[in-house]
Write an enzyme that holds these catalytic residues in place. Structure first.
Site, PDB file in Angstrom:
ATOM      1  CB  ALA A 163       8.726   5.240   2.147  1.00 10.86           C
ATOM      2  CG  ASP A 212       6.392  12.354   8.104  1.00 12.38           C
ATOM      3  OD1 ASP A 212       6.418  13.369   7.371  1.00 12.38           O
ATOM      4  OD2 ASP A 212       6.653  11.214   7.689  1.00 12.38           O
ATOM      5  CB  ILE A 254      13.144   3.914   5.639  1.00 11.24           C
ATOM      6  CG1 ILE A 254      14.288   4.938   5.714  1.00 11.24           C
ATOM      7  CG2 ILE A 254      13.196   2.986   6.855  1.00 11.24           C
ATOM      8  CD1 ILE A 254      14.294   5.782   6.962  1.00 11.24           C
ATOM      9  CB  VAL A 310       3.018  -0.182   4.541  1.00 10.90           C
ATOM     10  CG1 VAL A 310       1.847  -0.636   5.420  1.00 10.90           C
ATOM     11  CG2 VAL A 310       3.938   0.748   5.320  1.00 10.90           C
ATOM     12  CE  LYS A 322       7.556   2.540   8.254  1.00 10.00           C
ATOM     13  NZ  LYS A 322       7.370   3.853   8.914  1.00 10.00           N
ATOM     14  CB  VAL A 366      -0.956   0.020   1.214  1.00  5.70           C
ATOM     15  CG1 VAL A 366      -1.941  -1.131   1.122  1.00  5.70           C
ATOM     16  CG2 VAL A 366      -0.197  -0.041   2.522  1.00  5.70           C
TER      17      VAL A 366
END
Length: 518
Positions: free
Chosen positions: A131, A285, A133, A136, A150, A128
């Protein structure tokens, strides 16, 4: 220990990438750039075809995952990279092509040392989100709960460690040039970046942050944090309650569902102030992709890899600064900056108050649609150089988050005035925390604790130090041997190494601080 030549080679590669995107132009043109740096920047861009408008975000994205994170950090530093570069870097999206699901499965099994079927009955192989790092996936646990899983990208910790070593080396050489570079403290900027990314690279700490923030926000109406599945979380994998909701950026869907968008905007601002001022621990964030709205209007936050923390004294100063700006009491705002030692004592409080008035007065009483908090913060950065204010890293995440919250609140309600929403909350907090009853209670508590410590204090008198100023003491910075020190130690005197050192120092600006001072 990584050799200087290795650092220089990495910086040269990054500098060429930045040059191809026109991201070195600002460094070359700026009068504050040291002459050796300017010459090396010209060399780095030699032979490249540059666009008419620099694209800093694209350059950092092409360099790689660590650069993406660094670019997002530098988006909060218009004092370093310039306002144009900072605005461009705000568009830097942290997304990359996903890792193959077979690698994700193997990473989960290796981290838990058991078959994946012992943990989950089902995992959607399509992520979904992917990124720099981690990525997910949606999954169902063996006890039937739907969770977001994650997982760190394989090898990402090692890649970040390698790149950060070079950032540290380059920042040390840049700061060693003195002058403006010394005032902006690039080494401390990289030290904070390293600390933040190390937290993101340990998913147990992200899970702990989610749990801690949930405790702080428990009493806030219709704002919540998903529950962590601790049995299925470790340093490389985190499982957290799946959130069914609409992204807060989808304003049409929110209106169609009958949500009161102006009320939601005010609730979001109050939730942020509660975290930053009351708790001193905030979700740093809070972009649109990390906030969802459930059917009953509850705002749900996700992704707690980047968190900010402010100690109590700094929170008191922050509240008084915000309240002073909303009420036009610039003299008090100026006094707080001197009390906190943000501004050196040899400057004039009255002159600083006048500079603050020039920033704050144009925005008072106007809706965000006409003048933004982000513009105000840019104005504050602009006066820091005139008053020799050193960077305060503990406030950088707060500034970034304020701009994010303002942007989302404005989308929900274009007529919102951030100060009108914030002032009652800040006024109430100041009354409760700084009023006479609070001061008396705090004095009794402090005096009692002091009396109980007297015997130990007498025995350890020589260890006592006077209280420090407003900015928290920075963490120790890593020792980085400068090339000139290496040459002295080894008795070298050849010019090529000196030029290489200058190249490294120049390209840290290109590789990690594109745009320099605007």
């Amino acid at each position: 220990m990584t050799r200087p030549a290795t650092h220089i080679w990495r910086l040269l590669k990054w500098g060429r990438t930045l040059a191809r995107h026109g991201a070195l132009r600002g460094i070359e043109a700026n009068p504050n750039t040291p002459a050796p740096v300017r010459r090396l920047v010209r060399l780095a861009r030699f032979g490249t075809f540059q666009p008419d408008e620099p694209d800093y975000a694209a350059a950092f994205r092409d360099i790689g995952p660590a650069a993406i994170k660094l670019g997002q950090t530098l988006a909060t530093r218009p004092d370093i990279v310039g306002e144009d570069a900072a605005r461009n870097l705000l568009s830097l999206q942290d997304n990359l092509p996903p890792v193959a699901f077979a690698q994700i499965e193997a990473a989960i099994e290796a981290s838990f040392e058991c078959p994946i079927s012992d943990l989950f009955t089902q995992i959607d192989p399509e992520p979904v989100g992917a990124a720099s790092i981690a990525q997910v996936h949606k999954g169902i646990t063996t006890d039937g709960r739907t969770v977001a899983i994650k997982v760190l990208r394989p090898g990402i910790r090692e890649k970040f460690a390698q790149d950060i070593q070079t950032y540290e080396w380059a920042a040390a050489h840049l700061e060693g040039m003195g002058g403006e570079a010394s005032r902006l403290r690039p080494r401390l900027t990289i030290a904070n970046f390293k600390r933040w990314t190390n937290s993101e690279l340990d998913l147990r700490r992200e899970a702990a942050s989610a749990s801690e923030l949930a405790d702080f926000m428990r009493g806030i109406e219709r704002y919540r944090i998903p529950k962590v599945d601790w049995d299925r979380s470790n340093s490389r994998v985190m499982s957290i309650e799946w959130v069914d909701g609409v992204k807060i950026s989808n304003t049409d869907a929110l209106s169609a569902a009958g949500h009161d968008r102006p009320e939601m905007a005010r609730r979001l601002v109050i939730a942020f102030l509660t975290q930053a001022i009351s708790a001193g621990f905030f979700h740093a964030d809070m972009h649109q992709g990390n906030l969802f709205v459930e059917k009953d209007g509850t705002i749900v936050a996700i992704d707690f890899g980047i968190m900010g923390r402010i100690d109590r004294r700094a929170r008191q100063w922050l509240a008084e600064i915000l309240y002073g700006l909303t009420t036009g009491n610039y003299k008090r705002v100026a006094e707080i900056h001197f009390e906190a030692q943000y501004v050196p004592s040899y400057h004039s409080v009255d002159e600083f108050a006048t500079a603050l008035r020039a920033v704050g007065e144009p925005m008072r009483g106007k809706p965000v649609s006409e003048l933004s908090v982000g513009q105000m913060l840019d104005g504050l950065f602009a006066i820091t150089r005139d008053f020799d204010m050193q960077t305060q890293p503990h406030l950088l995440l707060l500034q970034k988050t304020m701009v994010m919250v303002e942007g989302i609140a404005t989308q929900l309600d274009p007529s919102i005035n951030m100060w009108d929403v914030s002032a009652p909350y800040v006024r109430s907090w100041i009354r409760d925390e700084l009023g006479p009853e609070s001061k008396l209670a705090e004095r009794i508590k402090d005096d009692t604790e002091t009396l109980l410590r007297v015997p130990a204090l007498i025995r350890r008198l020589e260890e006592m130090y006077p209280p420090k100023g407003g900015a928290p003491e920075p963490a120790p910075l890593p020792d980085v041997e400068l090339i000139r020190e290496r040459r002295q130690r080894e008795g070298r005197g050849w010019m090529g190494y000196v030029l290489a050192a200058a190249g490294g120092a120049a390209l840290v600006v290109a590789g990690s601080m594109a745009g320099w001072i605007g």
